[in-house]
Design a protein around this motif. Structure first.
Motif, PDB file in Angstrom:
ATOM      1  N   THR A 579      48.311  42.211 -60.120  1.00 31.68           N
ATOM      2  CA  THR A 579      48.108  41.151 -59.132  1.00 31.68           C
ATOM      3  C   THR A 579      49.427  40.489 -58.781  1.00 31.68           C
ATOM      4  N   GLY A 580      50.259  40.226 -59.796  1.00 30.10           N
ATOM      5  CA  GLY A 580      51.557  39.620 -59.529  1.00 30.10           C
ATOM      6  C   GLY A 580      52.434  40.492 -58.651  1.00 30.10           C
ATOM      7  N   CYS A 581      52.442  41.789 -58.898  1.00 32.41           N
ATOM      8  CA  CYS A 581      53.233  42.721 -58.071  1.00 32.41           C
ATOM      9  C   CYS A 581      52.732  42.739 -56.635  1.00 32.41           C
ATOM     10  N   THR A 582      51.416  42.758 -56.459  1.00 33.72           N
ATOM     11  CA  THR A 582      50.845  42.786 -55.109  1.00 33.72           C
ATOM     12  C   THR A 582      51.216  41.529 -54.332  1.00 33.72           C
ATOM     13  N   SER A 583      51.084  40.365 -54.967  1.00 36.64           N
ATOM     14  CA  SER A 583      51.415  39.099 -54.299  1.00 36.64           C
ATOM     15  C   SER A 583      52.894  39.032 -53.953  1.00 36.64           C
ATOM     16  N   LEU A 584      53.745  39.424 -54.888  1.00 34.23           N
ATOM     17  CA  LEU A 584      55.188  39.379 -54.643  1.00 34.23           C
ATOM     18  C   LEU A 584      55.578  40.328 -53.512  1.00 34.23           C
ATOM     19  N   LYS A 585      54.959  41.501 -53.464  1.00 33.35           N
ATOM     20  CA  LYS A 585      55.261  42.453 -52.390  1.00 33.35           C
ATOM     21  C   LYS A 585      54.897  41.870 -51.030  1.00 33.35           C
ATOM     22  N   LEU A 586      53.735  41.188 -50.944  1.00 34.65           N
ATOM     23  CA  LEU A 586      53.324  40.564 -49.683  1.00 34.65           C
ATOM     24  C   LEU A 586      54.307  39.478 -49.267  1.00 34.65           C
ATOM     25  N   ILE A 587      54.744  38.674 -50.237  1.00 35.17           N
ATOM     26  CA  ILE A 587      55.692  37.602 -49.920  1.00 35.17           C
ATOM     27  C   ILE A 587      57.014  38.177 -49.429  1.00 35.17           C
ATOM     28  N   LEU A 588      57.513  39.206 -50.112  1.00 32.90           N
ATOM     29  CA  LEU A 588      58.792  39.802 -49.716  1.00 32.90           C
ATOM     30  C   LEU A 588      58.718  40.419 -48.328  1.00 32.90           C
ATOM     31  N   GLN A 589      57.632  41.139 -48.052  1.00 39.40           N
ATOM     32  CA  GLN A 589      57.511  41.793 -46.747  1.00 39.40           C
ATOM     33  C   GLN A 589      57.331  40.789 -45.615  1.00 39.40           C
ATOM     34  N   ARG A 590      56.659  39.675 -45.903  1.00 35.65           N
ATOM     35  CA  ARG A 590      56.292  38.726 -44.846  1.00 35.65           C
ATOM     36  C   ARG A 590      57.339  37.632 -44.647  1.00 35.65           C
ATOM     37  N   PHE A 591      57.991  37.194 -45.740  1.00 38.33           N
ATOM     38  CA  PHE A 591      58.822  36.000 -45.638  1.00 38.33           C
ATOM     39  C   PHE A 591      60.298  36.200 -45.971  1.00 38.33           C
ATOM     40  N   LEU A 592      60.664  37.273 -46.681  1.00 37.03           N
ATOM     41  CA  LEU A 592      62.065  37.410 -47.066  1.00 37.03           C
ATOM     42  C   LEU A 592      63.008  37.476 -45.860  1.00 37.03           C
ATOM     43  N   PRO A 593      62.685  38.244 -44.787  1.00 37.26           N
ATOM     44  CA  PRO A 593      63.572  38.229 -43.613  1.00 37.26           C
ATOM     45  C   PRO A 593      63.713  36.827 -43.021  1.00 37.26           C
ATOM     46  N   LEU A 594      62.605  36.067 -42.970  1.00 28.23           N
ATOM     47  CA  LEU A 594      62.654  34.702 -42.436  1.00 28.23           C
ATOM     48  C   LEU A 594      63.538  33.815 -43.303  1.00 28.23           C
ATOM     49  N   ILE A 595      63.372  33.937 -44.634  1.00 25.26           N
ATOM     50  CA  ILE A 595      64.149  33.099 -45.548  1.00 25.26           C
ATOM     51  C   ILE A 595      65.642  33.375 -45.406  1.00 25.26           C
ATOM     52  N   THR A 596      66.013  34.642 -45.399  1.00 23.71           N
ATOM     53  CA  THR A 596      67.442  34.990 -45.304  1.00 23.71           C
ATOM     54  C   THR A 596      68.031  34.584 -43.951  1.00 23.71           C
ATOM     55  N   ASP A 597      67.241  34.724 -42.871  1.00 24.01           N
ATOM     56  CA  ASP A 597      67.742  34.343 -41.538  1.00 24.01           C
ATOM     57  C   ASP A 597      67.971  32.841 -41.440  1.00 24.01           C
ATOM     58  N   ILE A 598      67.016  32.062 -41.953  1.00 26.28           N
ATOM     59  CA  ILE A 598      67.145  30.601 -41.867  1.00 26.28           C
ATOM     60  C   ILE A 598      68.312  30.117 -42.719  1.00 26.28           C
ATOM     61  N   LEU A 599      68.483  30.670 -43.904  1.00 27.91           N
ATOM     62  CA  LEU A 599      69.577  30.245 -44.769  1.00 27.91           C
ATOM     63  C   LEU A 599      70.937  30.652 -44.212  1.00 27.91           C
ATOM     64  N   ALA A 600      70.962  31.753 -43.450  1.00 30.29           N
ATOM     65  CA  ALA A 600      72.231  32.220 -42.880  1.00 30.29           C
ATOM     66  C   ALA A 600      72.577  31.537 -41.561  1.00 30.29           C
ATOM     67  N   ALA A 601      71.592  30.833 -40.949  1.00 32.90           N
ATOM     68  CA  ALA A 601      71.816  30.203 -39.645  1.00 32.90           C
ATOM     69  C   ALA A 601      72.771  29.016 -39.790  1.00 32.90           C
ATOM     70  N   PRO A 602      73.598  28.750 -38.758  1.00 32.51           N
ATOM     71  CA  PRO A 602      74.507  27.588 -38.814  1.00 32.51           C
ATOM     72  C   PRO A 602      73.717  26.288 -38.790  1.00 32.51           C
ATOM     73  N   PRO A 603      74.250  25.220 -39.345  1.00 35.76           N
ATOM     74  CA  PRO A 603      73.533  23.936 -39.354  1.00 35.76           C
ATOM     75  C   PRO A 603      73.292  23.427 -37.942  1.00 35.76           C
TER      76      PRO A 603
END
Length: 657
Positions: A579-603
């Motif tokens: 269950t933990g692997c399934t949830s983590l995979k969903l989070i990575l596929q759905r939100f990791l690109p968003l997280i990295t883009d927002i953190l890399a964006a200029p203030p």
């Protein structure tokens, strides 16, 4: 369908302990039908003669669990692929390593020998398919097109094509000469586990986790028919040698199908569980399955199986007109043109050969020196691989079929009195019981054999957190009895009954609390309440629901769930880890690109409260994911299914670095 008469149509042949740890793969030899190869988490490949208890040969050299094995048709060579991506080819007659092939970056999921040439095809979790020249250790072609793990590879009978099945729901057909894809077959709605070519006609069958078998015309490149309603995911299919029908190894049964039109000729009850491979020998079908370190073999007498004729009617459906089958032996498609002779077994080439595509490295040489073929049973080895006065290197085919066990009149009478049961809601089946299978109660002896505790408790046990099996079934020493009677077994079960009731009552109460919040439609608050209860079993139950619908996941939900996922991944219970692997995979596929883009964006300029909140959540998720990434990296070296899941997560988390 009327209750079948209990006969020896199918029976269990043997059960062996195949490896010191879990069995991870197995395959039957298709030439003789009498040779079995198993790969294990102990990094070994073991060879067995079907229906004989002793291992013939043990092949070593892999340093990670063996995920896929395959024998060539003459059963003189074997190839095995590991979780690390390495492939080894052994010469069984000479009992030595022949080749080590390196190049894949992830698990080897599928292998097949070319029927005539000196080539091996490999499919990997890295989505690539490679064709290897095993004379020169070189990769001849790499076929790219699948987007997920390649689960099955099969060469066509004439050796001109290669069919591939993958987790991306597709089947692809590759032209070996041109080195490109000829056609892609779409239609399955789940991962495709297996493909098989018809032995004579331009026809391909594919079986999928979507519980369907599809037949594809290789002249028109279109679907011929689709068989639906399999009891579970299709893992093993096999055409009859004359091509008259297709066998499907279902959960505890064998089904016999025709395809023009689609129809079921027969259903045979076999207690083989999830059968892993099928082959035929002397008009008998041999099936093998594995569970943990055990491998079981079963026999179905094809003389008692209907392979053409009328449809087997489902008793819960209205009667339908019976389709007229195509006459046996008639062909409506083009046939394969096979070469007149097969190529000989590959011989070693000189290291300074200019024709080599690459020079073997010292690391490859060391791998081959460290790889060994240990003969465990010299008598069986000589009988199979070194027959006297035999010019052919092909193992001798024994003419005698496997004998059926003697009829047991008492067992038959008991079997006939059992009521019919349904195997599956979609397709009711006759009673799955079999007079050859008698459930055994654990035997308590004064000197029990020592057994190592597994690192992860299998999910099938469904044990509540904090409790062990001994809490429910305490050991009772009975030195003067070889087996326990029913009353003793029931007495032991009742001893854990009260404890189990307390655990389940508490869990039910906690779930009612969470469900009350869930009905308000506030998913985040529901998860918060489950976390506040401080019971991982409740978190697991809730995540199993949320995982079914990806749209329920939001960024603020991730901040709450990620610390719980870290706990689940460190649990000793397999269901929690899954269950933990399934949830983590969903989070990575759905939100990791968003997280990295927002953190890399200029203030941003000015005050943007919503953006600041989103940035705060992304930073928090990033910090939590970094903590988990260290755990994932550590566990990616594990063996079995867990190691495979953790390696996939490790690849998905690469952008964090």
């Amino acid at each position: 369908m009327a209750t079948p008469v209990v006969t020896k149509t199918a029976w269990k042949l043997q059960e062996i302990v195949a490896h010191a740890s879990n069995v991870s793969s197995l395959v039957l030899g298709k030439g003789s039908g009498r040779l079995l190869a198993t790969g294990g988490d102990d990094c070994r490949v073991n060879l067995w003669s079907v229906n004989k208890p002793n291992c013939i040969m043990s092949l070593t050299g892999h340093t990670s669990p063996v995920e896929s094995v395959r024998l060539n048709t003459p059963e003189e060579l074997i190839v095995a692929g590991s979780q690390s991506g390495s492939i080894r080819v052994w010469d069984l007659e000479a009992a030595k390593i022949l080749r080590t092939l390196m190049g894949h970056k992830a698990n080897i999921c599928s292998l097949d020998f070319h029927p005539y040439g000196e080539f091996v095809a490999s499919g990997s979790q890295d989505t690539n398919i490679k064709l290897w020249d095993i004379r020169r250790k070189g990769c001849v072609f790499r076929y790219k097109g699948h987007t997920q793990a390649v689960r099955c590879l099969r060469f066509s009978p004439d050796g001109k094509w290669l069919a591939s099945a993958a987790d991306d729901h597709s089947v692809k057909l590759w032209d070996l000469t041109a080195g490109k894809m000829m056609s892609e077959f779409l239609g399955h709605t789940g991962p495709v586990n297996v493909v098989e070519f018809h032995p004579n006609e331009y026809l391909l069958a594919s079986g999928s986790a979507d519980r369907t078998i599809r037949f594809w015309d290789l002249e028109k490149f279109q679907v011929v028919s689709c068989i639906e309603g399999e009891p579970g995911p299709v893992r093993s299919i096999l055409f009859n040698p004359d091509g008259c029908c297709l066998y499907s190894g279902c959960q505890d049964s064998l089904r016999v199908y025709g395809w023009e039109p689609e129809r079921c000729f027969d259903v045979v009850l076999v207690n083989w569980g999830k059968v892993a491979d099928l082959t035929t020998c002397n008009n008998q079908l041999i099936g093998v399955s594995f569970a943990q370190s055990n491998v079981s073999s079963y026999v179905v007498d094809l003389n008692r199986v209907t392979r053409s004729g009328t449809i087997v009617q489902d008793p819960v459906q209205d009667s339908r007109p019976v389709a007229q089958p195509t006459p046996t032996g008639s062909t409506i498609r083009r046939g394969y043109e096979r070469p007149a002779t097969a190529c000989s077994k590959p011989q070693r080439v000189k290291q300074n050969s200019e024709s080599e595509r690459r020079s073997p490295s010292s690391e490859d040489d060391r791998d081959e020196r460290e790889s060994r073929a240990e003969i465990q049973n010299a008598e069986d080895y000589k009988e199979i691989f070194q027959p006297k006065n035999s010019i052919s290197r092909t193992p001798p085919k024994r003419s005698e079929p496997f004998p059926a066990p003697p009829e047991d009149e008492v067992a038959i009478a008991k079997e006939a009195s059992k009521p019919s049961q349904a195997m599956d809601v979609q397709l009711p089946m006759p009673n799955r019981g079999n007079s050859d299978f008698v459930p055994r109660v654990p035997v308590a002896t004064s000197t029990p054999m020592p057994k190592a505790e597994p690192a992860v408790i299998p999910a099938a046990r469904n044990e509540p957190i904090g409790l062990k099996a001994s809490d429910f079934l305490p050991a009772v020493k009975m030195p003067n009895q070889s087996e326990m009677v029913d009353e003793d077994a029931m007495s032991q079960i009742r001893k854990g009954h009260d404890t189990m009731c307390v655990v389940l009552t508490s869990r039910h109460k906690n779930l009612d609390t969470v469900r009350a919040v869930w009905t308000t439609g506030d998913i985040k608050t529901s998860v918060d309440s489950a976390v506040a209860i401080n019971d991982l079993s409740v978190v697991v139950d809730l995540l199993n629901i949320v995982n079914q619908k990806a749209s329920l996941w939001k960024l603020d939900l991730c901040t709450t769930v990620l610390p719980q996922i870290e706990k689940l991944l460190q649990s000793k219970y397999e269901s929690y880890v899954q269950t933990g692997c399934t949830s983590l995979k969903l989070i990575l596929q759905r939100f990791l690109p968003l997280i990295t883009d927002i953190l890399a964006a200029p203030p941003s300029v000015g005050v943007d409260i919503s953006r600041e909140e989103r940035l705060h959540k992304c930073r928090l998720c990033y910090k939590q994911l970094k903590n988990i990434s260290h755990l994932i990296k550590t566990k990616s070296g594990l063996s079995g299914r867990h190691g495979s899941a953790f390696r996939e997560l490790h690849l998905l988390m690469a952008p964090l670095d």
